[in-house]
Each structure stands twice: as C-alpha cells, then as structure tokens.
Design a protein around this motif. Structure first.
Motif, PDB file in Angstrom:
ATOM      1  N   MET A 106       0.934  -1.152  -0.036  1.00 21.71           N
ATOM      2  CA  MET A 106      -0.157  -0.065  -0.037  1.00 21.71           C
ATOM      3  C   MET A 106       0.877   1.326  -0.140  1.00 21.71           C
ATOM      4  SD  MET A 106      -3.388  -0.642   2.443  1.00 21.71           S
ATOM      5  CE  MET A 106      -3.687   0.944   2.953  1.00 21.71           C
ATOM      6  N   SER A 107       0.559   2.391  -0.561  1.00 21.90           N
ATOM      7  CA  SER A 107       1.010   3.494  -0.626  1.00 21.90           C
ATOM      8  C   SER A 107       0.461   4.724   0.364  1.00 21.90           C
ATOM      9  CB  SER A 107       0.715   4.155  -1.881  1.00 21.90           C
ATOM     10  OG  SER A 107       1.495   5.134  -2.207  1.00 21.90           O
ATOM     11  N   TRP A 108       0.971   5.869   0.133  1.00 20.29           N
ATOM     12  CA  TRP A 108       0.524   6.593   1.199  1.00 20.29           C
ATOM     13  C   TRP A 108      -0.165   7.811   0.466  1.00 20.29           C
ATOM     14  CZ3 TRP A 108       2.520  11.773   0.576  1.00 20.29           C
ATOM     15  CH2 TRP A 108       3.808  11.796  -0.388  1.00 20.29           C
ATOM     16  N   GLU A 109      -0.976   8.792   0.917  1.00 19.11           N
ATOM     17  CA  GLU A 109      -1.567   9.956   0.331  1.00 19.11           C
ATOM     18  C   GLU A 109      -1.799  11.025   1.091  1.00 19.11           C
ATOM     19  OE1 GLU A 109      -6.122  10.425  -1.977  1.00 19.11           O
ATOM     20  OE2 GLU A 109      -5.316   8.538  -1.463  1.00 19.11           O
ATOM     21  N   ASN A 110      -1.448  12.276   0.757  1.00 12.85           N
ATOM     22  CA  ASN A 110      -1.696  13.544   1.464  1.00 12.85           C
ATOM     23  C   ASN A 110      -3.234  13.838   1.434  1.00 12.85           C
ATOM     24  OD1 ASN A 110       0.800  14.119   2.787  1.00 12.85           O
ATOM     25  ND2 ASN A 110       1.604  14.995   0.667  1.00 12.85           N
ATOM     26  N   PRO A 111      -3.852  14.654   2.656  1.00 19.16           N
ATOM     27  CA  PRO A 111      -4.980  15.199   2.612  1.00 19.16           C
ATOM     28  C   PRO A 111      -5.301  15.945   1.443  1.00 19.16           C
ATOM     29  CG  PRO A 111      -3.998  15.232   4.696  1.00 19.16           C
ATOM     30  CD  PRO A 111      -2.868  14.920   3.690  1.00 19.16           C
ATOM     31  N   SER A 112      -6.690  16.379   1.204  1.00 19.59           N
ATOM     32  CA  SER A 112      -7.073  17.593   0.324  1.00 19.59           C
ATOM     33  C   SER A 112      -6.486  18.683   0.579  1.00 19.59           C
ATOM     34  CB  SER A 112      -8.418  17.331   0.247  1.00 19.59           C
ATOM     35  OG  SER A 112      -9.033  18.067   1.486  1.00 19.59           O
ATOM     36  N   LYS A 113      -6.424  19.620  -0.317  1.00 18.42           N
ATOM     37  CA  LYS A 113      -6.138  20.976  -0.219  1.00 18.42           C
ATOM     38  C   LYS A 113      -6.864  21.657   0.995  1.00 18.42           C
ATOM     39  CE  LYS A 113      -3.964  21.932  -4.709  1.00 18.42           C
ATOM     40  NZ  LYS A 113      -4.038  22.983  -5.729  1.00 18.42           N
ATOM     41  N   GLU A 114      -8.127  21.338   0.798  1.00 20.43           N
ATOM     42  CA  GLU A 114      -9.149  21.803   2.017  1.00 20.43           C
ATOM     43  C   GLU A 114      -8.655  21.344   3.301  1.00 20.43           C
ATOM     44  OE1 GLU A 114      -9.971  20.105  -0.913  1.00 20.43           O
ATOM     45  OE2 GLU A 114     -10.765  21.827  -2.091  1.00 20.43           O
ATOM     46  N   LYS A 115      -8.352  20.165   3.497  1.00 13.42           N
ATOM     47  CA  LYS A 115      -8.053  19.500   4.743  1.00 13.42           C
ATOM     48  C   LYS A 115      -6.611  20.295   5.120  1.00 13.42           C
ATOM     49  CE  LYS A 115      -7.997  16.810   8.333  1.00 13.42           C
ATOM     50  NZ  LYS A 115      -8.828  17.251   9.673  1.00 13.42           N
ATOM     51  N   LEU A 116      -5.868  20.376   4.319  1.00 13.35           N
ATOM     52  CA  LEU A 116      -4.400  21.145   4.558  1.00 13.35           C
ATOM     53  C   LEU A 116      -4.891  22.612   5.286  1.00 13.35           C
ATOM     54  CD1 LEU A 116      -2.209  19.913   1.747  1.00 13.35           C
ATOM     55  CD2 LEU A 116      -2.068  18.989   4.015  1.00 13.35           C
ATOM     56  N   LYS A 117      -5.678  23.448   4.538  1.00 15.94           N
ATOM     57  CA  LYS A 117      -5.929  24.673   4.738  1.00 15.94           C
ATOM     58  C   LYS A 117      -6.573  24.627   6.044  1.00 15.94           C
ATOM     59  CE  LYS A 117      -8.228  28.663   2.779  1.00 15.94           C
ATOM     60  NZ  LYS A 117      -9.087  29.230   3.639  1.00 15.94           N
ATOM     61  N   GLU A 118      -7.681  23.906   6.285  1.00 17.40           N
ATOM     62  CA  GLU A 118      -8.166  23.685   7.749  1.00 17.40           C
ATOM     63  C   GLU A 118      -7.153  23.283   8.770  1.00 17.40           C
ATOM     64  OE1 GLU A 118     -11.018  20.554   9.308  1.00 17.40           O
ATOM     65  OE2 GLU A 118     -11.633  21.075   7.751  1.00 17.40           O
ATOM     66  N   THR A 119      -6.446  22.327   8.641  1.00 19.47           N
ATOM     67  CA  THR A 119      -5.274  21.863   9.524  1.00 19.47           C
ATOM     68  C   THR A 119      -4.476  23.198   9.973  1.00 19.47           C
ATOM     69  OG1 THR A 119      -5.178  19.943   8.714  1.00 19.47           O
ATOM     70  CG2 THR A 119      -3.282  20.701   9.823  1.00 19.47           C
ATOM     71  N   LEU A 120      -3.965  24.160   9.153  1.00 17.64           N
ATOM     72  CA  LEU A 120      -3.347  25.306   9.096  1.00 17.64           C
ATOM     73  C   LEU A 120      -3.894  26.340  10.036  1.00 17.64           C
ATOM     74  CD1 LEU A 120      -0.758  25.131   6.066  1.00 17.64           C
ATOM     75  CD2 LEU A 120      -0.060  24.749   8.474  1.00 17.64           C
ATOM     76  N   GLU A 121      -5.109  26.531   9.317  1.00 17.59           N
ATOM     77  CA  GLU A 121      -6.139  27.583  10.088  1.00 17.59           C
ATOM     78  C   GLU A 121      -6.346  27.216  11.606  1.00 17.59           C
ATOM     79  OE1 GLU A 121      -8.199  29.305   6.133  1.00 17.59           O
ATOM     80  OE2 GLU A 121      -9.391  27.960   7.230  1.00 17.59           O
TER      81      GLU A 121
END
Length: 138
Positions: free
Chosen positions: A1-16
């Motif tokens: 299995m591989s890895w995958e980053n969260p969506s741009k929306e989730k990244l933005k929410e994480t930082l906010e």
C-alpha cells in the motif's frame, strides 16, 4: 500500500485551526531549513516548540528532548528528520494528544505513515508547511 496526503481543503483547515507546532529536529543553526521555516511560521503567528535533545532553547522557546516531554498542547508535529527516523518519531507522536503529523518536503516513510493512520492521525508527507501556508492560508 502507498501513502496519500489530505486534500487541499484539509491542509488549509489544519493550518487555520493550529496554534502550536512542535518541530522535531529544530536546531539553533540558522542556516538549516528547519530553523528558517520555523522562524517564518513563528512570524506568521504560530507558537513553535523545538523538539531536539541537543538544545535548550531555539527561537526564544524552551526545547524538549522528545515529543513525550512537551507539557503543552501540540496541534501539529512538524518533522525535519531523515526518512529512516520517521518510524521512531511516529511512535513518540502516538504517545501525545496531537493527531497531525507533518513530514517536510522530501521526507517520506510508508511504515510511519501506516502506523500513524492506524492510530487516526492526519499524516502529511513530502510537503513544506511554509509553502502550503503561503499558498492556502495567507
């Protein structure tokens, strides 16, 4: 299995939503990427907590030898260590209340990714937190 980053929306929410970033591998060396990026994130309003057993203080903040030693709430664990060290850092991260693990650009370790995902972490790898902040939040 591989890895995958969260969506741009989730990244933005994480930082906010985040206020405190524990930076694993942050040293006093101003020439190092970890120092430069942490300084910029601090200037953007985040509290930076250095995690490095070889320093007492960085960027005016008390340093801690491991993530488990940090007494304060951590919103994001940002890692500046070589990929082979990520499984150990992931195990330390799992012993904290933080659920966001961010490995800097160029850093990927699938073992650490799967270990953390099994423990309900949001895992981000191979992305620069400063660049994502500049693009999605600023």
């Amino acid at each position: 299995m591989s890895w995958e980053n969260p969506s741009k929306e989730k990244l933005k929410e994480t930082l906010e939503d985040a206020k405190t970033i524990a930076v694993v591998g942050l040293s006093k060396n101003e020439e190092k990427t970890a120092y430069q990026i942490s300084k910029i994130m601090q200037e953007e309003g985040y509290r930076i907590i250095p995690v490095n057993p070889t320093v007492d203080e960085v960027l005016g903040e008390k340093a801690y030898p491991t993530l488990k030693d940090v007494p304060d709430k951590i919103d994001i664990i940002n890692v500046f260590r070589r990929p082979e060290h990520l499984p150990d850092v992931a195990k330390d991260a799992a012993e904290t209340d933080c659920k966001i693990f961010w490995a800097q650009q160029g850093i990927i370790n699938e073992e650490a990714y799967h270990y953390l995902k099994e423990r309900d972490f949001t895992v981000i790898m191979d992305l620069c937190i400063k660049v994502v902040h500049a693009v999605l939040v600023k």
